[in-house]
Design a protein around this motif. Structure first.
Motif, PDB file in Angstrom:
ATOM      1  N   SER A  84      21.434  47.368  40.056  1.00  0.00           N
ATOM      2  CA  SER A  84      22.733  47.309  40.740  1.00  0.00           C
ATOM      3  C   SER A  84      23.457  46.006  40.431  1.00  0.00           C
ATOM      4  CB  SER A  84      22.530  47.456  42.248  1.00  0.00           C
ATOM      5  OG  SER A  84      21.915  48.674  42.570  1.00  0.00           O
ATOM      6  N   ILE A  85      22.725  44.889  40.441  1.00  0.00           N
ATOM      7  CA  ILE A  85      23.334  43.596  40.151  1.00  0.00           C
ATOM      8  C   ILE A  85      23.818  43.547  38.708  1.00  0.00           C
ATOM      9  CG2 ILE A  85      22.872  41.119  39.945  1.00  0.00           C
ATOM     10  CD1 ILE A  85      20.951  41.400  42.296  1.00  0.00           C
ATOM     11  N   ILE A  86      23.019  44.105  37.789  1.00  0.00           N
ATOM     12  CA  ILE A  86      23.412  44.110  36.374  1.00  0.00           C
ATOM     13  C   ILE A  86      24.721  44.856  36.178  1.00  0.00           C
ATOM     14  CG2 ILE A  86      22.797  45.032  34.107  1.00  0.00           C
ATOM     15  CD1 ILE A  86      19.877  44.396  34.787  1.00  0.00           C
ATOM     16  N   PHE A  87      24.850  46.035  36.768  1.00  0.00           N
ATOM     17  CA  PHE A  87      26.076  46.812  36.599  1.00  0.00           C
ATOM     18  C   PHE A  87      27.246  46.176  37.337  1.00  0.00           C
ATOM     19  CE2 PHE A  87      23.290  50.160  35.052  1.00  0.00           C
ATOM     20  CZ  PHE A  87      24.073  50.742  34.077  1.00  0.00           C
ATOM     21  N   GLN A  88      26.970  45.467  38.422  1.00  0.00           N
ATOM     22  CA  GLN A  88      28.045  44.766  39.100  1.00  0.00           C
ATOM     23  C   GLN A  88      28.580  43.634  38.235  1.00  0.00           C
ATOM     24  OE1 GLN A  88      26.976  43.363  42.985  1.00  0.00           O
ATOM     25  NE2 GLN A  88      29.082  43.187  43.661  1.00  0.00           N
ATOM     26  N   LEU A  89      27.683  42.935  37.538  1.00  0.00           N
ATOM     27  CA  LEU A  89      28.119  41.880  36.621  1.00  0.00           C
ATOM     28  C   LEU A  89      28.805  42.468  35.386  1.00  0.00           C
ATOM     29  CD1 LEU A  89      25.017  39.495  36.772  1.00  0.00           C
ATOM     30  CD2 LEU A  89      27.211  39.235  37.944  1.00  0.00           C
ATOM     31  N   LEU A  90      28.321  43.625  34.913  1.00  0.00           N
ATOM     32  CA  LEU A  90      28.956  44.268  33.764  1.00  0.00           C
ATOM     33  C   LEU A  90      30.372  44.719  34.087  1.00  0.00           C
ATOM     34  CD1 LEU A  90      26.052  46.437  32.271  1.00  0.00           C
ATOM     35  CD2 LEU A  90      26.999  44.309  31.375  1.00  0.00           C
ATOM     36  N   THR A  91      30.651  44.985  35.354  1.00  0.00           N
ATOM     37  CA  THR A  91      32.008  45.361  35.751  1.00  0.00           C
ATOM     38  C   THR A  91      33.011  44.269  35.416  1.00  0.00           C
ATOM     39  OG1 THR A  91      31.093  46.677  37.567  1.00  0.00           O
ATOM     40  CG2 THR A  91      33.428  46.128  37.694  1.00  0.00           C
ATOM     41  N   LEU A  94      32.338  43.729  30.881  1.00  0.00           N
ATOM     42  CA  LEU A  94      32.719  44.801  29.971  1.00  0.00           C
ATOM     43  C   LEU A  94      33.947  45.545  30.478  1.00  0.00           C
ATOM     44  CD1 LEU A  94      29.225  46.328  29.042  1.00  0.00           C
ATOM     45  CD2 LEU A  94      30.568  44.632  27.794  1.00  0.00           C
ATOM     46  N   PRO A  95      35.016  45.616  29.698  1.00  0.00           N
ATOM     47  CA  PRO A  95      36.232  46.332  30.127  1.00  0.00           C
ATOM     48  C   PRO A  95      35.983  47.810  30.403  1.00  0.00           C
ATOM     49  CG  PRO A  95      36.698  44.922  28.231  1.00  0.00           C
ATOM     50  CD  PRO A  95      35.220  44.937  28.406  1.00  0.00           C
ATOM     51  N   ALA A  96      35.080  48.442  29.639  1.00  0.00           N
ATOM     52  CA  ALA A  96      34.820  49.872  29.833  1.00  0.00           C
ATOM     53  C   ALA A  96      34.224  50.139  31.210  1.00  0.00           C
ATOM     54  CB  ALA A  96      33.874  50.378  28.744  1.00  0.00           C
ATOM     55  N   VAL A  97      33.287  49.294  31.640  1.00  0.00           N
ATOM     56  CA  VAL A  97      32.685  49.465  32.963  1.00  0.00           C
ATOM     57  C   VAL A  97      33.702  49.141  34.050  1.00  0.00           C
ATOM     58  CG1 VAL A  97      30.772  48.787  34.461  1.00  0.00           C
ATOM     59  CG2 VAL A  97      30.433  48.874  31.996  1.00  0.00           C
ATOM     60  N   GLU A  98      34.544  48.125  33.803  1.00  0.00           N
ATOM     61  CA  GLU A  98      35.584  47.787  34.779  1.00  0.00           C
ATOM     62  C   GLU A  98      36.573  48.939  34.946  1.00  0.00           C
ATOM     63  OE1 GLU A  98      38.991  44.312  35.526  1.00  0.00           O
ATOM     64  OE2 GLU A  98      37.868  44.420  33.637  1.00  0.00           O
ATOM     65  N   LYS A  99      36.947  49.563  33.841  1.00  0.00           N
ATOM     66  CA  LYS A  99      37.851  50.708  33.905  1.00  0.00           C
ATOM     67  C   LYS A  99      37.213  51.858  34.663  1.00  0.00           C
ATOM     68  CE  LYS A  99      40.417  53.926  30.929  1.00  0.00           C
ATOM     69  NZ  LYS A  99      40.691  54.332  29.520  1.00  0.00           N
ATOM     70  N   LEU A 100      35.909  52.050  34.434  1.00  0.00           N
ATOM     71  CA  LEU A 100      35.200  53.122  35.127  1.00  0.00           C
ATOM     72  C   LEU A 100      35.155  52.873  36.626  1.00  0.00           C
ATOM     73  CD1 LEU A 100      33.602  55.726  34.468  1.00  0.00           C
ATOM     74  CD2 LEU A 100      31.533  54.336  34.448  1.00  0.00           C
ATOM     75  N   SER A 101      35.006  51.605  37.046  1.00  0.00           N
ATOM     76  CA  SER A 101      34.944  51.289  38.475  1.00  0.00           C
ATOM     77  C   SER A 101      36.278  51.511  39.180  1.00  0.00           C
ATOM     78  CB  SER A 101      34.506  49.834  38.663  1.00  0.00           C
ATOM     79  OG  SER A 101      35.480  48.949  38.140  1.00  0.00           O
ATOM     80  N   LYS A 102      37.381  51.559  38.412  1.00  0.00           N
ATOM     81  CA  LYS A 102      38.705  51.749  39.004  1.00  0.00           C
ATOM     82  C   LYS A 102      39.156  53.201  38.986  1.00  0.00           C
ATOM     83  CE  LYS A 102      40.283  47.085  37.808  1.00  0.00           C
ATOM     84  NZ  LYS A 102      41.302  46.267  37.074  1.00  0.00           N
ATOM     85  N   GLU A 103      38.267  54.119  38.612  1.00  0.00           N
ATOM     86  CA  GLU A 103      38.620  55.536  38.540  1.00  0.00           C
ATOM     87  C   GLU A 103      38.345  56.288  39.838  1.00  0.00           C
ATOM     88  OE1 GLU A 103      36.695  57.268  35.210  1.00  0.00           O
ATOM     89  OE2 GLU A 103      37.859  56.138  33.719  1.00  0.00           O
TER      90      GLU A 103
END
Length: 435
Positions: A84-91, A94-103
């Motif tokens: 969970s922490i890894i993906f939170q930092l990847l948000t 990484l722009p792709a993960v950040e875009k995914l979090s805003k969907e």
């Protein structure tokens, strides 16, 4: 308070949620006593006794003692937390993960799915590393912890521990969905508080043997209550930035001027800084247990809890990660832009860049205060153990998690009661410290 909690069970759906969470926690605690096959339990217990104060001790705390006994839940929920922490930092990275979090909800579900996959991968890697490490471990008398090492034991350990972690992850999600409170947090909470009865028993044993006086125990108990009260106060502490909204037209209606506030918590980073700091500092001490080289073991001993070098580095890393994690999770520029788009402004501050600079300055001061507070709570256990020879770990990450989860669970219970408008329960009762 006891009468108030008795009234909780007068609401059928809330009673069902509470009982479901308790049942799931009972299943978790039962699993913490089912051993993994192929282990000499006595030799392993002696090894962990000698490895106190290392990274293994911290992982054992999060697993509720399951790692020390190497049960099916030995890995605990740590792989899920790490994922969970890894993906939170990847948000942020990484722009792709950040875009995914805003969907919206779809993007959030996708990230949760990736987090589950990451949990399984981390669990497999950690389980394989544990199996290799167990084969190299020996008890005090030189006996092998694993009597029959080999690939059969390694595969069995990987499958068992990975399945245990996946089952715990499923339990946590079921508790969050059908129970009360955050399931993952409650599992960690259960592992921490499970040690309290043993610690109390050891304290009374020391009193009987004369190693600990009754006066000192009462004094320590008073300090414990004071520290818990201070943690509750600080965890609820926040700086409220006033936000004013001018008159604006919404559809065919004109909305009048409104006032609100932006809450900034003193401890924005939560328990992440001490977890990261402990992991980094304790890693050399853990490695030193497996390397039979005099200077390596001497260096690792200086990084054990209670040593001056350990405490200095621990505080320094906590301060660093407080600022780092706060910067990752809170972006003053985005907040200032959102306030400006909604027609809001901070009194006396121009919208836009000046607002973001103001928020950044306030957050910097709050983060410093929060870092000092977390450092003080985390250093407290070393002082109590070193000066008073206490038989239990009080303070630090465990205390922050226990108090935080308790407050969050009580808040959710209160939210359910308010939703049902159960005035007979809420009248004259305050479980959340509301003003």
């Amino acid at each position: 308070m006891i009468e108030a909690f008795q009234n909780i069970f007068k609401i059928p759906e809330l009673k069902k949620k509470v009982l479901f969470s308790l049942a799931m926690l009972a299943v978790y605690r039962i699993g913490c006593h089912i051993p993994t096959p192929g282990i000499d339990a006595q030799a392993l217990a002696q090894f962990f006794k000698a490895a106190q104060g290392t990274l293994l001790g911290m992982f054992d705390m999060f697993s509720g003692g399951a790692l020390e006994k190497l049960t099916v839940f030995a890995l605990g929920i740590m792989p899920y937390i790490s994922s969970s922490i890894i993906f939170q930092l990847l948000t942020v990275v990484l722009p792709a993960v950040e875009k995914l979090s805003k969907e919206g909800d779809a993007g959030r579900k996708k990230i949760i799915q990736y987090t589950r996959y990451g949990t399984i991968v981390l669990a497999v890697v950690q389980a394989f590393g544990i199996s290799i490490g167990l084969e190299a471990m020996r008890g005090p008398a030189g006996e092998l912890v694993v009597p029959n090492p080999g690939w059969g034991f390694r595969l069995m350990t990987v499958i068992t521990l990975t399945a245990g972690t996946a089952f715990i992850m499923w339990l946590g999600e079921q508790m969050s969905e059908k129970g009360i409170g955050n399931g993952i947090s409650l599992i960690i909470f259960a592992g921490i508080v499970a040690r309290i009865p043993t610690a109390i028993g050891n304290s009374f044993r020391l009193i009987k043997t004369g190693e600990l006086s009754l006066f000192v125990l009462l004094l320590i108990a008073a300090v414990m209550f004071a520290v818990i009260a201070a943690v509750v106060f600080m965890e609820r502490g926040q700086r409220r930035i006033p936000i004013h909204y001018a008159k604006r037209v919404v559809g065919l209606k004109t909305v009048g001027a409104q006032s609100s506030h932006l809450p900034l918590k003193v401890n924005m980073a939560g328990v992440i800084p001490p977890i990261f700091a402990s992991s980094i500092i304790m890693f050399p001490a853990t490695v030193g247990n497996f390397i039979d080289v005099p200077w390596v073991q001497a260096a690792s001993k200086q990084l054990a809890p209670g040593k001056l070098l350990y405490e200095v580095l621990f505080v320094a890393f906590i301060v660093f990660f407080c600022y780092f994690y706060t910067a990752v999770t809170f972006n003053p520029v985005d907040v200032a832009d959102n306030v400006k788009k909604q027609g809001g402004y901070v009194p006396g501050i121009r919208p836009g860049k000046e607002t973001s600079d103001f928020l950044d300055a306030v957050l910097t001061k709050l983060t410093f205060a929060g870092a000092i507070y977390i450092s003080a709570v985390c250093v407290l256990p070393s002082i109590l153990i070193g000066k008073f020879n206490l038989p239990f770990y009080f303070g630090g990450t465990s205390l922050l998690i226990a108090v935080g989860v308790g407050m969050d669970t009580l808040s959710q219970i209160e939210a359910h009661l308010i939703t049902r408008s159960y005035e007979g329960f809420m009248k004259g009762v305050r479980i959340q410290g509301r003003r």
